[in-house]
Design a protein around this motif. Structure first.
Motif, PDB file in Angstrom:
ATOM      1  N   HIS A 185       7.234  35.642  -8.315  1.00  0.00           N
ATOM      2  CA  HIS A 185       8.670  35.321  -8.305  1.00  0.00           C
ATOM      3  C   HIS A 185       9.430  36.040  -9.260  1.00  0.00           C
ATOM      4  CE1 HIS A 185       8.072  31.416  -6.158  1.00  0.00           C
ATOM      5  NE2 HIS A 185       7.322  31.032  -7.102  1.00  0.00           N
ATOM      6  N   PRO A 186      10.318  37.084  -8.749  1.00  0.00           N
ATOM      7  CA  PRO A 186      11.309  37.705  -9.572  1.00  0.00           C
ATOM      8  C   PRO A 186      12.056  36.870 -10.544  1.00  0.00           C
ATOM      9  CG  PRO A 186      11.508  38.477  -7.244  1.00  0.00           C
ATOM     10  CD  PRO A 186      10.742  37.272  -7.142  1.00  0.00           C
ATOM     11  N   ILE A 187      12.002  37.229 -11.604  1.00  0.00           N
ATOM     12  CA  ILE A 187      12.810  36.414 -12.808  1.00  0.00           C
ATOM     13  C   ILE A 187      14.259  36.330 -12.670  1.00  0.00           C
ATOM     14  CG2 ILE A 187      10.966  36.852 -14.511  1.00  0.00           C
ATOM     15  CD1 ILE A 187      12.410  38.534 -15.941  1.00  0.00           C
ATOM     16  N   ARG A 188      14.705  37.175 -11.994  1.00  0.00           N
ATOM     17  CA  ARG A 188      16.283  37.054 -11.707  1.00  0.00           C
ATOM     18  C   ARG A 188      16.420  35.891 -10.528  1.00  0.00           C
ATOM     19  NH1 ARG A 188      19.450  41.636 -13.030  1.00  0.00           N
ATOM     20  NH2 ARG A 188      18.311  43.201 -13.837  1.00  0.00           N
ATOM     21  N   SER A 189      15.435  35.376  -9.957  1.00  0.00           N
ATOM     22  CA  SER A 189      15.474  34.428  -8.949  1.00  0.00           C
ATOM     23  C   SER A 189      15.291  32.959  -9.359  1.00  0.00           C
ATOM     24  CB  SER A 189      14.797  34.751  -7.559  1.00  0.00           C
ATOM     25  OG  SER A 189      13.315  34.709  -7.851  1.00  0.00           O
ATOM     26  N   VAL A 190      14.733  32.980 -10.713  1.00  0.00           N
ATOM     27  CA  VAL A 190      14.594  31.784 -11.258  1.00  0.00           C
ATOM     28  C   VAL A 190      15.506  31.219 -12.365  1.00  0.00           C
ATOM     29  CG1 VAL A 190      11.904  31.858 -10.593  1.00  0.00           C
ATOM     30  CG2 VAL A 190      12.879  32.755 -13.058  1.00  0.00           C
ATOM     31  N   THR A 191      15.682  30.075 -12.624  1.00  0.00           N
ATOM     32  CA  THR A 191      16.544  29.655 -13.783  1.00  0.00           C
ATOM     33  C   THR A 191      15.990  30.208 -14.992  1.00  0.00           C
ATOM     34  OG1 THR A 191      15.488  27.384 -14.035  1.00  0.00           O
ATOM     35  CG2 THR A 191      17.296  27.880 -12.443  1.00  0.00           C
ATOM     36  N   ARG A 192      16.767  30.438 -15.768  1.00  0.00           N
ATOM     37  CA  ARG A 192      16.387  30.969 -17.266  1.00  0.00           C
ATOM     38  C   ARG A 192      15.988  29.753 -18.262  1.00  0.00           C
ATOM     39  NH1 ARG A 192      21.154  34.059 -17.084  1.00  0.00           N
ATOM     40  NH2 ARG A 192      21.066  36.237 -17.429  1.00  0.00           N
ATOM     41  N   GLU A 193      16.276  28.658 -17.852  1.00  0.00           N
ATOM     42  CA  GLU A 193      15.608  27.494 -18.725  1.00  0.00           C
ATOM     43  C   GLU A 193      14.121  27.284 -18.291  1.00  0.00           C
ATOM     44  OE1 GLU A 193      16.544  22.747 -19.427  1.00  0.00           O
ATOM     45  OE2 GLU A 193      17.539  23.739 -17.907  1.00  0.00           O
ATOM     46  N   SER A 194      13.830  27.389 -16.867  1.00  0.00           N
ATOM     47  CA  SER A 194      12.405  27.186 -16.489  1.00  0.00           C
ATOM     48  C   SER A 194      11.609  28.260 -17.009  1.00  0.00           C
ATOM     49  CB  SER A 194      12.427  26.856 -15.099  1.00  0.00           C
ATOM     50  OG  SER A 194      12.955  28.001 -14.362  1.00  0.00           O
ATOM     51  N   LEU A 195      12.177  29.466 -16.843  1.00  0.00           N
ATOM     52  CA  LEU A 195      11.266  30.548 -17.323  1.00  0.00           C
ATOM     53  C   LEU A 195      10.702  30.651 -18.807  1.00  0.00           C
ATOM     54  CD1 LEU A 195      10.222  33.543 -16.946  1.00  0.00           C
ATOM     55  CD2 LEU A 195      12.773  34.190 -17.469  1.00  0.00           C
ATOM     56  N   ARG A 196      12.216  30.368 -19.656  1.00  0.00           N
ATOM     57  CA  ARG A 196      11.760  30.140 -21.158  1.00  0.00           C
ATOM     58  C   ARG A 196      11.032  29.048 -21.457  1.00  0.00           C
ATOM     59  NH1 ARG A 196      18.020  32.250 -22.734  1.00  0.00           N
ATOM     60  NH2 ARG A 196      17.524  34.193 -21.933  1.00  0.00           N
ATOM     61  N   LYS A 197      11.014  28.018 -20.994  1.00  0.00           N
ATOM     62  CA  LYS A 197      10.002  26.926 -21.186  1.00  0.00           C
ATOM     63  C   LYS A 197       8.570  27.072 -20.570  1.00  0.00           C
ATOM     64  CE  LYS A 197      13.466  22.944 -21.368  1.00  0.00           C
ATOM     65  NZ  LYS A 197      13.759  21.672 -21.065  1.00  0.00           N
ATOM     66  N   SER A 198       8.532  28.057 -19.903  1.00  0.00           N
ATOM     67  CA  SER A 198       7.112  28.538 -19.403  1.00  0.00           C
ATOM     68  C   SER A 198       6.371  29.248 -20.430  1.00  0.00           C
ATOM     69  CB  SER A 198       7.202  29.151 -18.314  1.00  0.00           C
ATOM     70  OG  SER A 198       7.785  28.576 -17.056  1.00  0.00           O
ATOM     71  N   TYR A 199       6.844  29.656 -21.642  1.00  0.00           N
ATOM     72  CA  TYR A 199       6.450  30.386 -22.493  1.00  0.00           C
ATOM     73  C   TYR A 199       6.576  29.464 -23.984  1.00  0.00           C
ATOM     74  CZ  TYR A 199       6.579  34.730 -20.164  1.00  0.00           C
ATOM     75  OH  TYR A 199       6.655  35.997 -19.023  1.00  0.00           O
ATOM     76  N   ALA A 200       5.636  29.646 -24.740  1.00  0.00           N
ATOM     77  CA  ALA A 200       5.800  29.282 -26.173  1.00  0.00           C
ATOM     78  C   ALA A 200       5.407  30.735 -27.134  1.00  0.00           C
ATOM     79  CB  ALA A 200       4.543  28.399 -26.607  1.00  0.00           C
ATOM     80  N   MET A 201       6.660  30.749 -28.142  1.00  0.00           N
ATOM     81  CA  MET A 201       6.662  31.904 -28.766  1.00  0.00           C
ATOM     82  C   MET A 201       6.919  31.644 -30.174  1.00  0.00           C
ATOM     83  SD  MET A 201       9.725  34.933 -27.806  1.00  0.00           S
ATOM     84  CE  MET A 201      11.059  33.848 -28.515  1.00  0.00           C
TER      85      MET A 201
END
Length: 589
Positions: free
Chosen positions: A414-430
């Motif tokens: 999925h191109p990350i521009r086509s997904v919500t930022r919230e769901s993208l960032r919650k997919s990472y632990a940093m």
């Protein structure tokens, strides 16, 4: 021509600032309505007093034997009633305005803080923290003081001046002509001086913000400052910035304070002219002593508030400049909104792919030129390279703190521009090299990313990060309060706490940006193994300088000048004898 255009733009901006402040005030319209009623009542009651004084003086004008004491006491009694009523309503007005200003400032500060959370990371990269704090604290406090004090005085001025003018017209229209000369003169002087001082107050707020930013930086870097023996140099720089701020403050206050004395001079001139022409009218039989006394008192009520208004003009200019700084921050462009058809990432496998990505923090200066690679789900991806090669920039792009100028980044195709930022960032632990802990208990800090985490889950993560035994040695264990970003523990311990926090977060992907740089190599290797066991089937991105700790990585990406110049396992890259081999040999020569 250019100066005229800039002056017009500043005037329009000031008008917009006043309108926006008015919009905040209108949210308390009912309290504001009661405050206006109290203002009218308080000032109108006070305006009755001088007329009653004239009547009382008129009762004794005939001489000692002709004094009608009943009339004197009658008017004096009513004067007391009106003045007491005026004082009570004035007190109520002050309470109301304090309440209104408190609510307005609370809402303004809340809106500003919420705005800060919507701004992109890039905004904080180029603006001083101290200046931002200055806007949310000092500038809003300045607006608060103006709303609770200056606004009341302005309302009082309008009502008192208008009421006094009507009463003077009723007593002697001829004598009012004195003010046809003095009032325009006073208004002209005030407008001219305030036009010159407004930019000075704007500059004062800006310089104070710069000073706050400098002080915040120096306090944060106190250890480095002392280690390099730069105390005298830093004091010198502080003196320079302090002098600039003090000079800006002095210039604004100095020129702003000119208004009061100038207007006061005009008011005293009007009083003198009133006395002279009033005496002539008395001699001509057109006025009585009582009328003259009332007129003089009303003239003081007429000119006095004008003088007070002139005295608070400087404060209003300061408040207006502060409000402009607050609203300019509110007007900053927020982080770009998600696409209208953006979807939320669900059941993320963890496949991350970059295809010909190009990026630069400044459009004219490209950092990443043509970056392509694919990270398979559940693999440990190590990113290495020289300082400035673009490793941390890559993390910023993966988290979508910045968007690339070219190319594409995909998560599970999925191109990350086509997904919500919230769901993208919650997919990472940093976990970053710059650790961040807030004031709270150890348990609260560890469970920060996972709402409702149990004590058992927190302890399990702490044990996996080899920090549990240290926590148990703290005065209150997991209930020990950490203060000032964990200043009461070492930097290495803070990093272990943040690693435990990331391990606790149920995210399919993990980013470690130099996260173990402050722990020893042996502990780092043990943490890597523990994380692999704890995060089975989860994709891990690790930026590391110590190449010995990433020998077991599934894939090593060697970044040089914004491009992946080599990729493979540790053994394959060593056998290749390229850039990675040179980096590795340089560390172990």
């Amino acid at each position: 021509m250019e100066q005229t255009r800039q002056a017009g733009a500043k005037k329009r901006y000031s008008r917009r600032t006043l309108i926006r402040l008015g919009q905040y005030l209108m949210k308390e319209k009912w309290l504001l309505f009661v405050a206006i009623v109290c203002t009218f009542g308080s000032n109108l009651f006070a305006l009755v007093g001088p007329r009653l004084t004239g009547f009382a003086i008129g009762a004794i004008e005939g001489g000692i034997g002709a004094v009608i004491f009943e009339r004197v006491f009658y008017y004096a009694g009513w004067m007391a009633v009106f003045y007491v009523a005026s004082a009570l309503m004035s007190y109520g007005l002050q309470v109301l305005m304090i309440t209104i200003s408190r609510r307005v400032v609370y809402r303004m500060r809340q809106d500003l803080f919420e705005k800060l959370l919507t701004l992109p990371v890039g905004y904080f990269d180029i603006h001083q923290t101290g200046d931002i704090i200055s806007r949310i604290s000092y500038d809003i406090d300045t607006v608060n003081a103006s709303l609770s004090n200056d606004l009341v005085q302005l309302l009082t001025t309008v009502i008192t001046v208008g009421g006094a003018l009507l009463m003077m017209l009723a007593i002697s229209p001829q004598l009012v002509l004195v003010f046809a000369f003095t009032v325009p003169l006073s208004m002209f002087m005030t407008k001219y001086i305030t036009g010159k001082t407004r930019p000075l107050f704007r500059a004062r707020s800006a310089k104070l913000g710069e000073l706050n930013g400098f002080v915040e930086e120096m306090i944060t870097g106190q250890k480095t400052l002392k280690a390099y023996g730069r105390e005298d140099y830093t004091i010198g720089r502080c003196d320079e910035k302090n002098e600039v701020a003090a000079e800006a403050f002095y210039r604004a206050e100095y020129y702003g304070s000119i208004v009061g004395p100038c207007v006061n001079f005009v008011n005293n001139l009007s009083l003198s002219l009133t006395g002279v022409f009033g005496a002539l009218l008395y001699l001509a039989g057109s006025m009585t002593i009582g009328d003259i006394s009332s007129f003089v008192l009303y003239s003081r009520k007429f000119s006095g508030p004008i003088n007070e208004a002139a005295n608070i003009v400087s404060e209003l200019q300061s408040a207006l400049a502060a409000a402009e700084r607050v609203f300019s921050l509110m007007d900053e462009l927020p982080e770009r909104a998600d696409e209208p058809d953006a979807v939320s990432l669900k059941e993320v496998a963890g496949e991350v792919a970059l295809s010909h990505v190009r990026f630069g923090y400044l459009p004219e200066k490209t950092i990443i030129h043509d970056l392509s690679f694919t990270a398979q789900p559940g693999k440990l991806i190590a990113i290495v390279g020289h300082t400035g090669a673009g490793k941390t920039t890559l993390i910023n792009l993966l988290m979508r703190f910045y968007d690339p100028q070219g190319g594409e980044i995909l998560v599970d195709r999925h191109p990350i521009r086509s997904v919500t930022r919230e769901s993208l960032r919650k997919s990472y632990a940093m976990v970053l090299q710059d650790t961040w802990l807030f004031t709270g208990t150890v348990y609260e800090n560890l469970s920060y990313g996972k709402e409702g985490a149990t004590r058992g889950e927190v302890e399990k993560a702490a044990k996996a990060a080899y920090i549990h035994s240290f926590i148990m040695r703290l005065p209150n264990g997991y209930d020990t309060v950490l203060t000032d970003e964990g200043a009461n523990i070492s930097k290495g311990q803070k990093q272990l706490l943040t690693i435990a926090r990331a391990m606790l977060l149920d995210a399919p992907m993990l980013i470690l940006d130099e996260a173990t740089s402050n722990v020893d190599t042996r502990t780092e290797i043990r943490i890597q193994k523990a994380m692999r066991n704890l995060m089975q089937d989860k994709t891990c991105f690790v930026i590391a300088h110590r190449l010995s700790t990433i020998r077991n990585a599934d894939l090593i990406l060697v970044v040089n000048e914004g491009e992946v110049v080599e990729q493979g396992t540790h053994r394959a890259l060593m056998d290749k004898g390229g850039v990675y081999r040179k980096l590795y040999d340089a560390q172990f020569e």
